[in-house]
Design an enzyme around this catalytic site. Structure first.
Site, PDB file in Angstrom:
ATOM      1  N   TYR A   1      -8.679  67.740 -11.847  1.00  0.00           N
ATOM      2  CA  TYR A   1      -7.789  67.735 -10.689  1.00  0.00           C
ATOM      3  C   TYR A   1      -6.578  68.645 -10.896  1.00  0.00           C
ATOM      4  CZ  TYR A   1     -10.188  63.936  -8.263  1.00  0.00           C
ATOM      5  OH  TYR A   1     -11.098  63.177  -7.574  1.00  0.00           O
TER       6      TYR A   1
ATOM      7  N   ASP B   1     -15.353  54.189  -5.993  1.00  0.00           N
ATOM      8  CA  ASP B   1     -16.175  54.038  -4.774  1.00  0.00           C
ATOM      9  C   ASP B   1     -17.408  53.185  -5.081  1.00  0.00           C
ATOM     10  OD1 ASP B   1     -14.460  55.817  -3.320  1.00  0.00           O
ATOM     11  OD2 ASP B   1     -16.192  56.585  -2.205  1.00  0.00           O
TER      12      ASP B   1
ATOM     13  N   ASP C   1     -12.453  58.416  -9.819  1.00  0.00           N
ATOM     14  CA  ASP C   1     -12.624  58.551  -8.370  1.00  0.00           C
ATOM     15  C   ASP C   1     -14.009  58.051  -7.972  1.00  0.00           C
ATOM     16  OD1 ASP C   1     -12.137  59.505  -5.700  1.00  0.00           O
ATOM     17  OD2 ASP C   1     -13.493  61.165  -6.178  1.00  0.00           O
TER      18      ASP C   1
ATOM     19  N   ASP D   1     -22.678  58.723 -16.835  1.00  0.00           N
ATOM     20  CA  ASP D   1     -23.976  58.557 -16.170  1.00  0.00           C
ATOM     21  C   ASP D   1     -24.548  57.177 -16.505  1.00  0.00           C
ATOM     22  OD1 ASP D   1     -24.180  59.534 -18.781  1.00  0.00           O
ATOM     23  OD2 ASP D   1     -25.848  60.899 -18.369  1.00  0.00           O
TER      24      ASP D   1
ATOM     25  N   LYS E   1     -17.798  61.692 -21.178  1.00  0.00           N
ATOM     26  CA  LYS E   1     -18.978  62.548 -21.041  1.00  0.00           C
ATOM     27  C   LYS E   1     -18.879  63.614 -22.119  1.00  0.00           C
ATOM     28  CE  LYS E   1     -22.761  63.941 -19.108  1.00  0.00           C
ATOM     29  NZ  LYS E   1     -24.027  63.192 -19.219  1.00  0.00           N
TER      30      LYS E   1
HETATM   31  C1  IPM Z   1      -9.276  59.253  -3.503  1.00  0.00           C
HETATM   32  C2  IPM Z   1      -9.728  60.524  -2.840  1.00  0.00           C
HETATM   33  C3  IPM Z   1      -8.952  61.707  -3.389  1.00  0.00           C
HETATM   34  C4  IPM Z   1      -9.268  61.813  -4.864  1.00  0.00           C
HETATM   35  C5  IPM Z   1      -9.267  63.033  -2.670  1.00  0.00           C
HETATM   36  C6  IPM Z   1      -9.054  62.940  -1.189  1.00  0.00           C
HETATM   37  C7  IPM Z   1      -8.476  64.174  -3.226  1.00  0.00           C
HETATM   38  O1  IPM Z   1     -11.087  60.662  -2.966  1.00  0.00           O
HETATM   39  O2  IPM Z   1      -8.066  58.941  -3.453  1.00  0.00           O
HETATM   40  O3  IPM Z   1     -10.127  58.527  -4.017  1.00  0.00           O
HETATM   41  O4  IPM Z   1     -10.273  62.387  -5.263  1.00  0.00           O
HETATM   42  O5  IPM Z   1      -8.459  61.295  -5.645  1.00  0.00           O
HETATM   43 MN    MN Z   2     -12.090  58.923  -3.773  1.00  0.00          MN
END
Ligand code: IPM
Ligand code: MN
Ligand code: NAD
Length: 396
Positions: free
Chosen positions: A137, A293, A289, A265, A232
């Site tokens: 990032y 999710d 990140d 992975d 990784k």
């Molecule tokens: C998050 C988002 C951000 C990230 C993006 C929008 C830059 O996916 O906050 O999870 O990757 O951190």
């Molecule tokens: Mn995200």
């Protein structure tokens, strides 16, 4: 007591879910005897399209004058993906050195999940501790024809980086002949015609150690016997071998918490299969990140997953999800992640009772299983979900 809060609704479903969070937070304030002075900021795609400015320099001091930020989401199909996210969301994380991204994924009662590996009557209590300022990032990179020549700079509170980078394509690749779809000329004779893109991942020792220490402290305070760390180092040893080494150094200070290192992975493979084995998961930025999710999916959806971006002197709260352009304006957004992010903000302010009350009402609402948002199989629009929670908080 009045708290100054910066509110940035942002794009897509951001304003829809933040409206509901603000109703609930304001009701909690009335009940628990504090006021919220809401300072709304217009940043996001509309502001950018109108003014050509993503985030003016003045915004940083205006935001800093508040106790904390509550943020919806950024990202809009009318604007190319990348610059808005980088120069707004990531810029705030970096500028305020919000190096800890906490992403809890805790099961809710009665909520349908896409796996059957959580035993009846039990629930997940995962906490993703994501490094929030480094890794891939950094924003260091570019693209070029036949190579790259350019200078770059990056600023963090811990350090600045400036430099020049130059590389050139050369006709001395492996003598294996052209790849599928390439002519021999493209593959070897005219590499100067090849287009390249690159992005540098970067970690600092301090950056790794400080987030590792936080993760161990969280694990310890939860009474966990183990801490998982994503890596990784097999494929990217330069970066993640370093990560492993620095995390190991910190682990020596926490002999009672076993460090379980996993390649990312394998971690993504094991998490849905044996989710109960996981508690705190320490991750470098990019893997964090992704894993957050995934973890949100295991508790029922992104609309249930809150997050906190924390530094040593400022904080920024937002749902894990994005602007969800596919459902923006339809009423289908689940505002619970934004509401729960608001609860995390209240806890940060020291309004623990109010935070617990909101979290308790979200649990009670889900346990009842009526009037659910679309994401959870119901048909209740976003404002109605907010109204139900606001009424529940006010009623007590
Ligand atoms: C998050 C988002 C951000 C990230 C993006 C929008 C830059 O996916 O906050 O999870 O990757 O951190
Ligand atoms: Mn995200
Ligand atoms: P997303 O999180 O916006 O959406 C992923 C999927 O989850 C979509 O199907 C969406 O409808 C659903 N979803 C997300 N939140 C929901 C909610 N509250 N209720 C019901 N369903 C929900 O991810 P994406 O589609 O990859 O990204 C869209 C835009 O958002 C992109 O511009 C991306 O960069 C941006 N983004 C921003 C943030 C942030 O601001 N923190 C986070 C992630 C993505």
């Amino acid at each position: 007591m009045d708290y100054d809060i910066a509110v940035v609704p942002g794009d897509g479903i951001g304003p829809e879910v933040i409206d509901q969070a603000l109703r609930v937070l304001t009701a909690a304030g009335s009940r628990f005897g504090f006021g919220l002075k809401l300072n709304e900021f217009p940043y996001g795609a509309n502001h950018y399209l109108k003014t050509g400015v993503i985030l003016p320099e003045s915004a940083f001091s205006e935001l800093a004058a508040c106790k904390a930020i509550l943020f919806g989401a950024v990202g809009d199909p009318r604007v190319p993906m990348g610059p808005l996210e980088q120069e707004f969301l990531l810029a705030i994380r970096f500028r305020f050195d919000l190096y800890v991204n906490l992403r809890p994924a805790k099961s809710f009662p009665k909520t349908k999940v896409p796996i059957n590996t959580i035993p009846e009557g039990q629930g997940l209590d995962i906490l993703v501790v994501r490094e929030n300022t480094e890794d891939f990032y950094m924003g260091l990179g570019g693209r070029g024809l036949g190579g790259f020549e350019g200078s770059f700079q990056a600023k963090r509170r811990l350090y600045g980086l400036t430099g020049d980078l130059k590389f050139q394509a050369a006709p001395n690749g492996h003598p294996t002949g052209p790849q599928a779809g390439q002519t021999a000329g493209q593959a070897a004779n005219r590499p100067q015609d090849e287009e390249f893109a690159f992005s540098l991942g970067l970690l600092s020792a301090t950056g790794c150690r400080r987030i590792a220490a936080k993760a161990f402290e969280f694990a310890k305070s939860r009474g966990d016997k183990a801490l998982h760390v994503a890596s990784k180092a097999n494929a990217v040893p330069q970066l993640y071998g370093f990560w492993d080494a620095k995390v190991n150094e910190v682990a020596a200070n926490y002999p009672d918490v076993a460090l379980k290192r996993m390649n990312i992975d394998n971690l993504c493979y094991q998490l849905p299969r044996s989710p109960m084995d996981f508690g705190v998961i320490l991750c470098p930025n990019l893997f964090g990140d992704i894993v957050s999710d995934l973890a949100s999916s295991l508790i029922g959806g992104l609309g249930l997953a809150p997050s906190a971006n924390l530094g040593d002197d400022f904080a920024f709260f937002e749902p894990v999800h994005g602007s969800a352009p596919d459902i923006a304006g339809t009423g289908k957004a689940n505002p619970l992640a934004a509401i729960l992010s608001g609860a995390l903000l209240l806890r940060y302010l020291g309004e623990t009772q109010a935070a617990e009350a909101i979290e308790g009402e979200v649990q009670a609402y889900l346990a009842k299983g009526a009037d659910l948002p679309f994401e959870l199989g119901g048909q209740t629009p976003v404002e109605k979900v907010g109204q139900i929670l606001t009424a529940a908080i006010s009623a007590k």
